[in-house]
Design a protein around this motif. Sequence first.
Motif, PDB file in Angstrom:
ATOM      1  N   ARG A   1       0.855  -1.188   0.000  1.00 51.58           N
ATOM      2  CA  ARG A   1       0.000   0.000   0.000  1.00 51.58           C
ATOM      3  C   ARG A   1       0.892   1.238   0.000  1.00 51.58           C
ATOM      4  O   ARG A   1       2.015   1.210   0.503  1.00 51.58           O
ATOM      5  CB  ARG A   1      -0.934   0.009   1.201  1.00 51.58           C
ATOM      6  N   LYS A   2       0.395   2.309  -0.551  1.00 49.05           N
ATOM      7  CA  LYS A   2       1.188   3.538  -0.678  1.00 49.05           C
ATOM      8  C   LYS A   2       1.262   4.271   0.661  1.00 49.05           C
ATOM      9  O   LYS A   2       0.262   4.435   1.348  1.00 49.05           O
ATOM     10  CB  LYS A   2       0.548   4.452  -1.735  1.00 49.05           C
ATOM     11  N   ASP A   3       2.447   4.691   1.041  1.00 47.28           N
ATOM     12  CA  ASP A   3       2.642   5.571   2.182  1.00 47.28           C
ATOM     13  C   ASP A   3       2.732   6.994   1.626  1.00 47.28           C
ATOM     14  O   ASP A   3       3.726   7.365   0.992  1.00 47.28           O
ATOM     15  CB  ASP A   3       3.923   5.201   2.935  1.00 47.28           C
ATOM     16  N   GLU A   4       1.678   7.777   1.842  1.00 45.44           N
ATOM     17  CA  GLU A   4       1.594   9.102   1.214  1.00 45.44           C
ATOM     18  C   GLU A   4       2.644  10.053   1.753  1.00 45.44           C
ATOM     19  O   GLU A   4       3.099  10.952   1.028  1.00 45.44           O
ATOM     20  CB  GLU A   4       0.185   9.686   1.427  1.00 45.44           C
ATOM     21  N   PHE A   5       3.052   9.884   2.997  1.00 45.05           N
ATOM     22  CA  PHE A   5       4.048  10.787   3.564  1.00 45.05           C
ATOM     23  C   PHE A   5       5.402  10.576   2.903  1.00 45.05           C
ATOM     24  O   PHE A   5       6.093  11.539   2.547  1.00 45.05           O
ATOM     25  CB  PHE A   5       4.163  10.576   5.074  1.00 45.05           C
ATOM     26  N   TRP A   6       5.785   9.311   2.722  1.00 40.96           N
ATOM     27  CA  TRP A   6       7.116   9.009   2.204  1.00 40.96           C
ATOM     28  C   TRP A   6       7.149   8.847   0.693  1.00 40.96           C
ATOM     29  O   TRP A   6       8.215   8.993   0.081  1.00 40.96           O
ATOM     30  CB  TRP A   6       7.656   7.735   2.858  1.00 40.96           C
ATOM     31  N   GLY A   7       6.033   8.502   0.089  1.00 42.68           N
ATOM     32  CA  GLY A   7       6.039   8.327  -1.362  1.00 42.68           C
ATOM     33  C   GLY A   7       6.512   6.960  -1.805  1.00 42.68           C
ATOM     34  O   GLY A   7       6.660   6.727  -3.005  1.00 42.68           O
ATOM     35  N   TYR A   8       6.774   6.056  -0.873  1.00 41.37           N
ATOM     36  CA  TYR A   8       7.087   4.679  -1.249  1.00 41.37           C
ATOM     37  C   TYR A   8       5.970   3.761  -0.759  1.00 41.37           C
ATOM     38  O   TYR A   8       4.973   4.219  -0.167  1.00 41.37           O
ATOM     39  CB  TYR A   8       8.449   4.236  -0.742  1.00 41.37           C
ATOM     40  N   GLU A   9       6.123   2.462  -0.997  1.00 43.25           N
ATOM     41  CA  GLU A   9       5.108   1.498  -0.607  1.00 43.25           C
ATOM     42  C   GLU A   9       5.565   0.708   0.613  1.00 43.25           C
ATOM     43  O   GLU A   9       6.739   0.357   0.735  1.00 43.25           O
ATOM     44  CB  GLU A   9       4.825   0.534  -1.762  1.00 43.25           C
ATOM     45  N   VAL A  10       4.620   0.432   1.486  1.00 42.95           N
ATOM     46  CA  VAL A  10       4.890  -0.361   2.686  1.00 42.95           C
ATOM     47  C   VAL A  10       4.031  -1.621   2.621  1.00 42.95           C
ATOM     48  O   VAL A  10       3.009  -1.657   1.934  1.00 42.95           O
ATOM     49  CB  VAL A  10       4.582   0.439   3.968  1.00 42.95           C
TER      50      VAL A  10
ATOM     51  N   TYR B   1       4.439   3.832  19.718  1.00 43.45           N
ATOM     52  CA  TYR B   1       4.439   5.293  19.760  1.00 43.45           C
ATOM     53  C   TYR B   1       3.016   5.825  19.608  1.00 43.45           C
ATOM     54  O   TYR B   1       2.223   5.267  18.834  1.00 43.45           O
ATOM     55  CB  TYR B   1       5.272   5.881  18.607  1.00 43.45           C
ATOM     56  N   PRO B   2       2.698   6.946  20.277  1.00 39.72           N
ATOM     57  CA  PRO B   2       1.442   7.637  19.975  1.00 39.72           C
ATOM     58  C   PRO B   2       1.523   8.261  18.584  1.00 39.72           C
ATOM     59  O   PRO B   2       2.614   8.500  18.060  1.00 39.72           O
ATOM     60  CB  PRO B   2       1.348   8.695  21.072  1.00 39.72           C
ATOM     61  N   GLU B   3       0.375   8.545  17.998  1.00 36.54           N
ATOM     62  CA  GLU B   3       0.324   9.039  16.621  1.00 36.54           C
ATOM     63  C   GLU B   3       1.151  10.300  16.429  1.00 36.54           C
ATOM     64  O   GLU B   3       1.864  10.452  15.431  1.00 36.54           O
ATOM     65  CB  GLU B   3      -1.125   9.296  16.216  1.00 36.54           C
ATOM     66  N   GLU B   4       1.074  11.235  17.394  1.00 40.67           N
ATOM     67  CA  GLU B   4       1.819  12.491  17.227  1.00 40.67           C
ATOM     68  C   GLU B   4       3.327  12.254  17.247  1.00 40.67           C
ATOM     69  O   GLU B   4       4.091  12.966  16.568  1.00 40.67           O
ATOM     70  CB  GLU B   4       1.423  13.497  18.304  1.00 40.67           C
ATOM     71  N   GLN B   5       3.788  11.238  17.994  1.00 44.99           N
ATOM     72  CA  GLN B   5       5.215  10.950  18.029  1.00 44.99           C
ATOM     73  C   GLN B   5       5.671  10.285  16.728  1.00 44.99           C
ATOM     74  O   GLN B   5       6.787  10.538  16.264  1.00 44.99           O
ATOM     75  CB  GLN B   5       5.550  10.062  19.218  1.00 44.99           C
ATOM     76  N   ILE B   6       4.821   9.459  16.142  1.00 45.28           N
ATOM     77  CA  ILE B   6       5.141   8.868  14.841  1.00 45.28           C
ATOM     78  C   ILE B   6       5.329   9.971  13.809  1.00 45.28           C
ATOM     79  O   ILE B   6       6.298   9.972  13.037  1.00 45.28           O
ATOM     80  CB  ILE B   6       4.031   7.898  14.394  1.00 45.28           C
ATOM     81  N   GLN B   7       4.410  10.944  13.818  1.00 39.34           N
ATOM     82  CA  GLN B   7       4.495  12.044  12.861  1.00 39.34           C
ATOM     83  C   GLN B   7       5.744  12.879  13.102  1.00 39.34           C
ATOM     84  O   GLN B   7       6.446  13.269  12.157  1.00 39.34           O
ATOM     85  CB  GLN B   7       3.243  12.922  12.976  1.00 39.34           C
ATOM     86  N   GLU B   8       6.035  13.151  14.369  1.00 39.27           N
ATOM     87  CA  GLU B   8       7.204  13.959  14.693  1.00 39.27           C
ATOM     88  C   GLU B   8       8.496  13.270  14.260  1.00 39.27           C
ATOM     89  O   GLU B   8       9.377  13.897  13.652  1.00 39.27           O
ATOM     90  CB  GLU B   8       7.231  14.230  16.199  1.00 39.27           C
ATOM     91  N   ARG B   9       8.603  11.975  14.553  1.00 37.79           N
ATOM     92  CA  ARG B   9       9.796  11.231  14.158  1.00 37.79           C
ATOM     93  C   ARG B   9       9.928  11.165  12.635  1.00 37.79           C
ATOM     94  O   ARG B   9      11.040  11.235  12.091  1.00 37.79           O
ATOM     95  CB  ARG B   9       9.757   9.826  14.752  1.00 37.79           C
ATOM     96  N   SER B  10       8.808  11.046  11.959  1.00 39.59           N
ATOM     97  CA  SER B  10       8.834  10.999  10.492  1.00 39.59           C
ATOM     98  C   SER B  10       9.315  12.313   9.918  1.00 39.59           C
ATOM     99  O   SER B  10      10.132  12.341   8.984  1.00 39.59           O
ATOM    100  CB  SER B  10       7.437  10.655   9.955  1.00 39.59           C
ATOM    101  N   GLU B  11       8.823  13.410  10.455  1.00 37.91           N
ATOM    102  CA  GLU B  11       9.234  14.738   9.968  1.00 37.91           C
ATOM    103  C   GLU B  11      10.733  14.951  10.190  1.00 37.91           C
ATOM    104  O   GLU B  11      11.433  15.470   9.314  1.00 37.91           O
ATOM    105  CB  GLU B  11       8.433  15.823  10.697  1.00 37.91           C
ATOM    106  N   ILE B  12      11.218  14.563  11.361  1.00 36.95           N
ATOM    107  CA  ILE B  12      12.643  14.745  11.663  1.00 36.95           C
ATOM    108  C   ILE B  12      13.498  13.907  10.717  1.00 36.95           C
ATOM    109  O   ILE B  12      14.502  14.389  10.171  1.00 36.95           O
ATOM    110  CB  ILE B  12      12.927  14.373  13.139  1.00 36.95           C
ATOM    111  N   LEU B  13      13.105  12.656  10.495  1.00 36.98           N
ATOM    112  CA  LEU B  13      13.875  11.779   9.626  1.00 36.98           C
ATOM    113  C   LEU B  13      13.884  12.292   8.195  1.00 36.98           C
ATOM    114  O   LEU B  13      14.932  12.278   7.526  1.00 36.98           O
ATOM    115  CB  LEU B  13      13.318  10.353   9.676  1.00 36.98           C
ATOM    116  N   LYS B  14      12.737  12.758   7.717  1.00 38.96           N
ATOM    117  CA  LYS B  14      12.696  13.280   6.346  1.00 38.96           C
ATOM    118  C   LYS B  14      13.607  14.493   6.209  1.00 38.96           C
ATOM    119  O   LYS B  14      14.344  14.628   5.220  1.00 38.96           O
ATOM    120  CB  LYS B  14      11.273  13.648   5.951  1.00 38.96           C
TER     121      LYS B  14
END
Length: 487
Positions: free
Chosen positions: A424-433, A451-464
């Motif tokens: 399935r497409k991961d819209e944040f990253w642009g690849y498939e998971v 992780y809580p949802e907000e922490q997943i988003q925060e970690r994703s933003e930092i990594l990107k």
Amino acid sequence: MRDILAREFRPKRIIDNPSEEELRGWALERGGKLTEFGNLSVVTSVRNRIAKFTEVLTGEINLDYLKNKEMIMLDRVMCHTTGFKKNCRVYVTAEYPRIPLMWGNTLFPPEGGKPDYITITVAEWPEKKTLVFPESGVTLILGSDYKGENKKAMLRQLMYSAKKEGNLGLHAASKMLRVYRNGKLGDFGFLLFGLSGTGKTALSCHSHWLRHPERVVIRQDDVVILRSDGSAIGTEESFYLKTEGLEPAAQPLLYAAAISPRAILENVWVEETGKVDFFNTALTSNGRGMVKRGDIAFTDSEIDLEHVDFMIFINRRNDILPPVVRLGREWGAAAFMLGESVETSAGDPTQAGKSLRVVGTNPFIVGEEAEEGNIFLRLLKANPHIRCFIVNTGKVGGEAGQKITVKDTVKIMEMIARDKIMWRKDEFWGYEVPAEVPEVDLGRFALKNYYPEEQIQERSEILKQERLEWLSKFKGLDPDIVNALKP
């Protein structure tokens, strides 16, 4: 540099191509010992590569010191495909016969002719330094008796030559899986990228528990040359595997090869009785075994891959990266440029375990790294059938999270070959998971468990942001590679 060698390289005596039996005898005389398995064990002073002391040069060096030294000269051939064979020669000060012994077992027998590449090793030199002269194919290794330094010296030169010839040298293992895909039995070639000690050899030398008529064929574990036609040229006749924790239950193929009488153990704990302890890291956690390909089950006489179908970038993160993601072409080139992994004892023991990025997971690149990424993307475009994946061999959910096991990863690779993974497409990253992987419980790796949802988003933003900042460093890099991270 070749002119300087011709004029000034005048050792007191050159021992010309001694036999393997002679080298083995001399190694035993100089501290080597026989193990309970009848193979040779040696201990070195330097126990990892001296990467931070490596310099690429075009100038001159002084070789006066060698005028009073006896040196062992050994010739071998790298690659065995016509058009790619390279004549390689090492000179090693005679006090260190174990170095040419191990290096000589890495490559193929000599066929005559002038050397394309020359390495001069002065292991007793008080200062550690590796000097690389790529235009002349010469490397000077000072102050290191670690076999891996000599091994990489030749491979570095080969990869530089390959790039000049329109190909691309890759720090990658290769194997073929013969499995049923959509009802038909087919052969599928894999390349596995990863820094030393991150699982590349463990995954490339795994049987996947396939049964006839399905099977694996193991080809290479270190460096290949990717051609424009999508084939991969092999380079070596042996594997240089990490031995820490090696046991028959977890890694039966590698264990069997490591206890072969033809294997040579380096910096592995061996009792006075000859008993080998692969779990004792008192000498180093970077113990090694030089093993012959023929002693590893599921190898054959070939070292090349006729066609590459899948590229696996081995990443060892411990946070939000799933066990596997499938990449588009440009994202594949981005993964190549990101080269995400962790430092290991094979590179810098003082930094082992820390996250790092190395373009192509290849610390042996000579020249502009952006050029390597652009060539990689060009080769992917020329071979649209090749699919790229990132495989995480670490954990999901932090240090206390869920470990991604070897069993998980080899099953994922098998299902990639079978085309059985639901994506399935991961819209944040642009690849498939993966939405579903047969025989792998993906529920164990659900981020919401850790992780809580907000922490997943925060970690994703930092990594990107970290990834984009890394890619922005490379001037001249194809902008499509950077834009892949901006869906």
